[in-house]
Write a protein that holds these residues in place. Structure first.
Motif, PDB file in Angstrom:
ATOM      1  N   GLY A 189       0.990  -1.228   0.087  1.00  0.00           N
ATOM      2  CA  GLY A 189       0.088  -0.107  -0.016  1.00  0.00           C
ATOM      3  C   GLY A 189       0.649   1.295   0.013  1.00  0.00           C
ATOM      4  O   GLY A 189       0.371   2.353   0.100  1.00  0.00           O
ATOM      5  N   GLY A 190       1.891   1.069  -0.359  1.00  0.00           N
ATOM      6  CA  GLY A 190       3.069   2.356  -0.131  1.00  0.00           C
ATOM      7  C   GLY A 190       2.767   3.361  -1.331  1.00  0.00           C
ATOM      8  O   GLY A 190       2.244   2.804  -2.676  1.00  0.00           O
ATOM      9  N   GLY A 191       3.268   4.508  -1.210  1.00  0.00           N
ATOM     10  CA  GLY A 191       2.834   5.328  -2.275  1.00  0.00           C
ATOM     11  C   GLY A 191       1.534   6.152  -2.572  1.00  0.00           C
ATOM     12  O   GLY A 191       1.058   6.457  -3.716  1.00  0.00           O
ATOM     13  N   GLY A 194       1.190   9.681  -4.183  1.00  0.00           N
ATOM     14  CA  GLY A 194       1.280   9.778  -5.632  1.00  0.00           C
ATOM     15  C   GLY A 194       0.143   9.694  -6.163  1.00  0.00           C
ATOM     16  O   GLY A 194      -0.203  10.270  -7.225  1.00  0.00           O
ATOM     17  N   PHE A 195      -0.638   8.634  -5.822  1.00  0.00           N
ATOM     18  CA  PHE A 195      -2.002   8.231  -6.346  1.00  0.00           C
ATOM     19  C   PHE A 195      -2.939   9.322  -6.083  1.00  0.00           C
ATOM     20  O   PHE A 195      -3.474   9.667  -7.121  1.00  0.00           O
ATOM     21  N   VAL A 196      -2.688   9.878  -4.826  1.00  0.00           N
ATOM     22  CA  VAL A 196      -3.734  11.157  -4.676  1.00  0.00           C
ATOM     23  C   VAL A 196      -3.261  12.272  -5.611  1.00  0.00           C
ATOM     24  O   VAL A 196      -4.364  13.031  -6.184  1.00  0.00           O
ATOM     25  N   HIS A 325      -4.240   1.481  -2.611  1.00  0.00           N
ATOM     26  CA  HIS A 325      -4.287   2.785  -2.110  1.00  0.00           C
ATOM     27  C   HIS A 325      -5.572   3.275  -2.054  1.00  0.00           C
ATOM     28  O   HIS A 325      -5.996   3.926  -1.128  1.00  0.00           O
ATOM     29  N   ILE A 326      -6.563   2.678  -2.856  1.00  0.00           N
ATOM     30  CA  ILE A 326      -8.049   2.805  -2.748  1.00  0.00           C
ATOM     31  C   ILE A 326      -8.521   2.224  -1.181  1.00  0.00           C
ATOM     32  O   ILE A 326      -9.260   2.910  -0.588  1.00  0.00           O
TER      33      ILE A 326
END
Length: 384
Positions: A189-191, A194-196, A325-326
């Motif tokens: 789940g890292g990063g 960046g997804f946001v 990430h979601i």
């Protein structure tokens, strides 16, 4: 496309939704019966969010080591075990820990299940097939409060039914294989930031829907009862919200394959804003029913379209990582919604729930209407 696998995985997740639809309101109503106030119930409702945050971090690593199919089956067993302990250990503080375990296990199931489904479908059918999945899941949650209304909240029958359903999900998943192959390191789940930054409107929509779902199944029944509605009617009103979420996802998914998906995304935000503001105004009139249906449909549409936009951009490990990430954002939303609504309901206004949703819808529209808000998906969106 492997149609049989699509339907079996969808069925497994639907079974989980039905178990959630029974368990979540039962816990809140049981605490209300015990005399706990809205803030204490809100804390309990938010506890699975911490489990969601942990589950999102662990999903890729566990699936990489165990295999996606085996990992999903193990998490279903863990969820059933957690609910079983709810029945035999009726203590508020113990329930907090059990709800954390439940949130973590269910999160891993959803990350892997939604990644599996999104990778299976072809892009020309993505809107419709993701909407079918979303509708089926919402229908299962709709049936939860209805079943609970029949079983009642005094006995533990609802808990035992949920356990049976989760174990049924284990049996269903024994029939399929071929889940996405996951690299344990790259699918973590890292990063998330960046997804946001790449997809801010999608990220906020996920948090918004997480707030909506956590509050609909936990705090909305309590809100309606405290506004003067009988418990049976309150549960029926909650079900009408889920009806809107379930029934109208299919036309939304069909439209997503016919028109520009980002425009449809914004339209759902407008409907959510208007319906949220309308709920306190029409609460004790016949107009509350269409308002609740649109409330559910628009919130569900935001999440369905978020999955569609993510699915059309990412594949393989990147898709699992995006779903992790979601899930992290979902956990933040689950924390934000019940905590803030419980506190505001206690100290500010009894109508905090719809007002909070209206505020979040307004923020979504600000993000979605910005120039370049969907640059990350615009190339593929134009080809829809």
């Amino acid at each position: 496309m492997r149609w049989s696998t699509y339907w079996i995985v969808t069925l497994a997740v639907v079974v989980v939704g039905l178990a959630m639809g029974v368990t979540l309101p039962l816990v809140s109503l049981r605490l209300d019966h015990w005399g706990y106030d809205a803030f204490a119930i809100g804390v309990m409702a938010a506890m699975p969010a911490i489990g969601i945050l942990l589950g999102a971090r662990l999903a890729g690593r566990l699936a990489g080591r165990l295999g996606s199919e085996r990992c999903m089956r193990m998490m279903l067993v863990m969820a059933a075990f957690s609910i079983g302990l709810l029945t035999v250990l009726p203590n508020y503080w113990v329930w907090l820990i059990l709800r954390l375990l439940l949130g973590g296990s269910l999160t891993i199931i959803f990350i892997l299940g939604e990644s599996w489904i999104n990778q299976l479908v072809v892009d020309r059918l993505r809107g419709r097939l993701v909407a079918v999945y979303g509708s089926a899941f919402a229908v299962s949650q709709l049936c939860g409060p209805l079943i609970l209304g029949v079983l009642g909240t005094v006995s533990d029958a609802g808990f035992w039914l949920s356990i049976t359903l989760l174990l049924l999900g284990v049996a269903v998943l024994w029939q399929v294989d071929g889940a996405p192959q996951i690299n344990a390191r790259s699918a973590s789940g890292g990063g998330v930031m960046g997804f946001v930054r790449r997809m801010p409107a999608v990220a906020w929509a996920v948090m918004l829907f997480a707030c909506f779902e956590a509050m609909t199944l936990t705090l909305l029944p309590v809100y309606l009862i405290r506004e003067g509605f009988a418990q049976t009617l309150a549960l029926l009103m909650v079900s009408s919200v889920v009806v809107g979420d379930a029934v109208l996802q299919l036309p939304i998914g069909w439209l997503a394959d016919k028109v520009q998906r980002t425009t449809l995304f914004r339209c759902c935000g407008v409907v959510l804003l208007v319906s949220s503001l309308a709920i306190p105004l029409v609460l004790h009139s016949v107009f509350i029913w269409p308002a609740l249906v649109l409330f559910g449909a628009s919130a569900g549409g935001l999440y369905t379209l978020s999955l569609i936009l993510v699915g059309q951009r990412f594949r393989d490990d990147a898709l699992v990582r995006a779903n992790a990430h979601i899930a992290l954002l979902w956990g933040f939303g689950c924390l934000l919604g019940p905590f803030s609504t419980g506190a505001a309901s206690r100290w500010l206004s009894s109508h905090a729930l719809p007002w909070l949703m209206a505020g979040m819808a307004a923020v979504f529209l600000l993000l979605a209407l910005r120039r370049g808000a969907f640059e990350a998906v615009v190339v593929r969106d134009q080809g829809v």
